[in-house]
Design an enzyme around this catalytic site. Sequence first.
Site, mmCIF file in Angstrom:
data_model
loop_
_atom_site.group_PDB
_atom_site.id
_atom_site.type_symbol
_atom_site.label_atom_id
_atom_site.label_comp_id
_atom_site.label_asym_id
_atom_site.label_seq_id
_atom_site.Cartn_x
_atom_site.Cartn_y
_atom_site.Cartn_z
ATOM 1 N N GLY A 1 50.349 65.737 56.021
ATOM 2 C CA GLY A 1 50.784 66.026 54.670
ATOM 3 C C GLY A 1 51.987 66.930 54.542
ATOM 4 O O GLY A 1 52.956 66.583 53.862
ATOM 5 N N PRO A 2 51.982 68.103 55.167
ATOM 6 C CA PRO A 2 53.125 69.019 54.989
ATOM 7 C C PRO A 2 54.455 68.421 55.424
ATOM 8 O O PRO A 2 55.508 68.818 54.940
ATOM 9 C CB PRO A 2 52.736 70.222 55.851
ATOM 10 N N ASP A 3 54.434 67.454 56.356
ATOM 11 C CA ASP A 3 55.681 66.887 56.875
ATOM 12 C C ASP A 3 56.265 65.833 55.937
ATOM 13 O O ASP A 3 57.486 65.777 55.744
ATOM 14 C CB ASP A 3 55.438 66.254 58.250
ATOM 15 N N THR A 4 55.409 64.954 55.378
ATOM 16 C CA THR A 4 55.954 63.757 54.702
ATOM 17 C C THR A 4 55.336 63.438 53.353
ATOM 18 O O THR A 4 55.776 62.509 52.684
ATOM 19 C CB THR A 4 55.754 62.521 55.608
ATOM 20 N N GLU B 1 42.377 60.666 63.985
ATOM 21 C CA GLU B 1 42.608 59.410 63.274
ATOM 22 C C GLU B 1 43.306 58.402 64.176
ATOM 23 O O GLU B 1 42.901 57.237 64.255
ATOM 24 C CB GLU B 1 43.494 59.642 62.045
#
EC number: 3.2.2.-
Length: 1294
Positions: free
Chosen positions: A69-72, A135
């Site tokens: 999440g924080p990246d993209t 995942e």
Amino acid sequence: MSYLREVATAVALLLPFILLNKFWRPNSKDSIVNDDDDSTSEVDAISDSTNPSGSFPSVEYEVFLSFRGPDTREQFTDFLYQSLRRYKIHTFRDDDELLKGKEIGPNLLRAIDQSKIYVPIISSGYADSKWCLMELAEIVRRQEEDPRRIILPIFYMVDPSDVRHQTGCYKKAFRKHANKFDGQTIQNWKDALKKVGDLKGWHIGKNDKQGAIADKVSADIWSHISKENLILETDELVGIDDHITAVLEKLSLDSENVTMVGLYGMGGIGKTTTAKAVYNKISSCFDCCCFIDNIRETQEKDGVVVLQKKLVSEILRIDSGSVGFNNDSGGRKTIKERVSRFKILVVLDDVDEKFKFEDMLGSPKDFISQSRFIITSRSMRVLGTLNENQCKLYEVGSMSKPRSLELFSKHAFKKNTPPSYYETLANDVVDTTAGLPLTLKVIGSLLFKQEIAVWEDTLEQLRRTLNLDEVYDRLKISYDALNPEAKEIFLDIACFFIGQNKEEPYYMWTDCNFYPASNIIFLIQRCMIQVGDDDEFKMHDQLRDMGREIVRREDVLPWKRSRIWSAEEGIDLLLNKKGSSKVKAISIPWGVKYEFKSECFLNLSELRYLHAREAMLTGDFNNLLPNLKWLELPFYKHGEDDPPLTNYTMKNLIIVILEHSHITADDWGGWRHMMKMAERLKVVRLASNYSLYGRRVRLSDCWRFPKSIEVLSMTAIEMDEVDIGELKKLKTLVLKFCPIQKISGGTFGMLKGLRELCLEFNWGTNLREVVADIGQLSSLKVLKTTGAKEVEINEFPLGLKELSTSSRIPNLSQLLDLEVLKVYDCKDGFDMPPASPSEDESSVWWKVSKLKSLQLEKTRINVNVVDDASSGGHLPRYLLPTSLTYLKIYQCTEPTWLPGIENLENLTSLEVNDIFQTLGGDLDGLQGLRSLEILRIRKVNGLARIKGLKDLLCSSTCKLRKFYITECPDLIELLPCELGGQTVVVPSMAELTIRDCPRLEVGPMIRSLPKFPMLKKLDLAVANITKEEDLDAIGSLEELVSLELELDDTSSGIERIVSSSKLQKLTTLVVKVPSLREIEGLEELKSLQDLYLEGCTSLGRLPLEKLKELDIGGCPDLTELVQTVVAVPSLRGLTIRDCPRLEVGPMIQSLPKFPMLNELTLSMVNITKEDELEVLGSLEELDSLELTLDDTCSSIERISFLSKLQKLTTLIVEVPSLREIEGLAELKSLRILYLEGCTSLERLWPDQQQLGSLKNLNVLDIQGCKSLSVDHLSALKTTLPPRARITWPDQPYR
């Protein structure tokens, strides 16, 4: 016995594979990431192979996105997710915050398992997250187990070499993980990264346009999944390579011309398979593709418009219900204007002589160059009629000997070649099948695991059919090899049950000792039937035709055959008492509304299945139909004055279905006695047609059903008493809208096998007692008690999946499997579960983690306000379960706001209706509903503002498609200001409705309309629009299809509407503006088909040049329709009503100028002379005519123009002064005739013998025709077709 043991063994071996009999095709391209130079490029993810693969069981998602999440999340992932949504690709988007604990949760595992394509977005921080690595390892594991799944990685500002070798930032990440995880886990993660790094994918650099790449990725993913419905089994692909090559050559893909190729050949030869394989191979070369199967059957059943809508919806990716046309000409116009501009591939499968290309699609010349059409038919002659369009013909011939042997071996031996000791026999069998794929599959399945003697016998039978031209006798060999019970089941399905659920036929077949459980599997193994995803029976049309032909060949006389599925043959058999002991089943599928007396059923001693719509049974049935198992009489009607039904003692009945019925006779017309005597009943469905007759059917005294019943369903039936004491075998019990005075014999808790219980809107004196112990029913999955106010349940069964109730739910936290919850009109209210701030396992909602749908209607919501600094005196943040996808709150008096909805990130639909009655405030929290697609707000008093709407619309991830807000009298603000900025666009918005909000400042929303470029439907009934230019923004909506504009007297400044030339897709325009004097620019609306003007009291003139349908009503000042005589040649529908000042005479005289007119309604208009109507006889295309006049038109006594209207199917006449109608008997196409209110009408036909000429008449309504003579009425009874439903001046006719 050895044969049976072999069958049982085959069943055990094949059952897992039979249940997974559909397959899906993965991509087969190699990686575009080069191992040698570690470089990447964008993938061309297009399958160029016809290699088959299977479909996934219970697939929920088409794409699974894995990312950190924080990246993209706020960048590329949102671009991609939004792009996938535009393609309507069902996508699972994972977030870090969904992950809790030390392992991947079950919901996430399920999402991975139920996805087809995995898209890991590998960023620099991806390996920092243990969740991402978990995942990815799970994704790789699932893909290795099932190669049909596809992994399409995206390398986001990272070097794929670093991903493969875990160097750079990934090396640092694994150093940190090494201190917390064991070596095997670390190695699994590294292996997963290496495998993904080796795959081809997309590489995104710093200077790349991320939005463009997201669209490219989506388009390529769509090229994968768009082929999903073209499923090809492995064996279907055997031997079709030559066909594919030949068809591709004829398609000439390099040519700029539009090309049509027709495939012809006998049934079962492989035309559809070849078309599917070609489609799969080349579909990626086109902008849009569509495969329409079963053209012949669909056109015969539903007409060409259904086919057109399927084509348009598939090509444009829209719902078929919103395509904007209802007739074939409208379909052709839509196809020409909206579909033909794309480079398309269309397959039209199985056409016959009734199919005309131009009737469905228009001229091939209308389509853009390089479009391709593939058409299949059994007849070369049918395709030969297309030669004028340069249709290239190709015959799909028999399979070659080697390929035939391969296909046969796949079914006979489950391998590609026969064993050496069967090789000679196998070759001999193949030689007799003429290379027909269906025959090879069926015969091969027949011989699987059979002894040599069986092979030799089968070979001898096949040799006897060598000179036959058709496949029937070859396929029948497989039928002949069935056991007698399987034959009966096969023929029943072929004649009656294709498309129907298998449950109820199972009951009948079980009672007949046909052993359906094993024989259905046996038939599936033999490739003779299929069972669909919804447990419905399916069958190849060649096998269906063979089955019905087997029945036809039983005897030249229909009444000496085992099964009758033709309504005409069934009616003839019964009315003329032609029954015999050979008849086993009769179906009369469409309504005859006729009385069948008991003597009609003489000699039908072996009849076991009877289905007759709208029939009525009367007379003494003693000793009749002794073997009847299934009796279904939908829309059955039996009144007090009808002859009784007596001695109905069919002791072998298994299934009784009387749905949509109306029985008012004493003793329920004899049915109650029958219920007592039918000791073996399994299924009973009784339902009165409450909506049609306005009252329930009553069952007096105590009804006792046989203790054998497993399914009991009663709807809208009033009962004194029902005894459930001996119904211990019940699995399904439905008592809906049934006032019951007493339920006797025990409680529901004793029905241990009950799976579904419905008591909706029931009431009775002891209902509370009989449900008291319902919590003991461990097998119960569905419970519905809404509206049953007497029901109070202290403990609900723990295994429930669906619960609808009007009771308190004291043990909600224990219903761990609950997926659907509806609380309706609960007097104690619904106790909103408190949520802990940490959302740990103490929260009720955390335990009920599977809940998808929550509906609270007419119920007080009981909540506890948290009064502390962190909550601000409001409810806790997590008050509703985040798993929700659907939330509806209707007339709930408390709370006076919606708490916690901002956290419902999975919510796709929110409906709020009448809940803010005491609130002078706002609705907040919309900004957090990032998955929201549908928002409905209606009749909300006290609602002043909708906060968060602007933030939601301005979000780059906004998915809102439909927004409706109506009847909110206190609403003053939707948007604080118009949506500004060039980057703010809401492409998802398709429908917007704002109605009856008189205080709303609607200006900001109207001025924001250009931000909704894909808006298709706009409905505005608003106030306070004072300037004509305020409406200019509507003119920018180029995709708009339907516009409704209603203004009140506060908008008196709107006297003129100027239609924008950009509204080229507008098909429907509805205007209700009292001050409107003129509409300019209608002639610019090239697609306009329907124009409705109502209440435009100041309107003076209309330019109508391209109109298809015109509906004008309630315009008292309208005096002129400009240019109608010469300028509306395309008009197809015309309605004029309640326009007293309109000079309708000249309008009627101009009707011959409308050569395409097929629907005409003249209602309450001023027509004073009979000869004014004569011109209607020139409208040869007219399909429907309605003429309604009042007493002011007293001079109209005769109609004489009808004889020329040979295409007329519907005629509605209501003229009180009318005495005679000429020409009715010549209307050969007439199906519906309404003459209600023609009080002076004396006769319908001069010559009574002409009555029989109306072969197609289905409905005749002469209610109110009080002057018709008795002799005339008597003639109607004897000469009209039996199917005709007649409503007399005083009562319905049987």
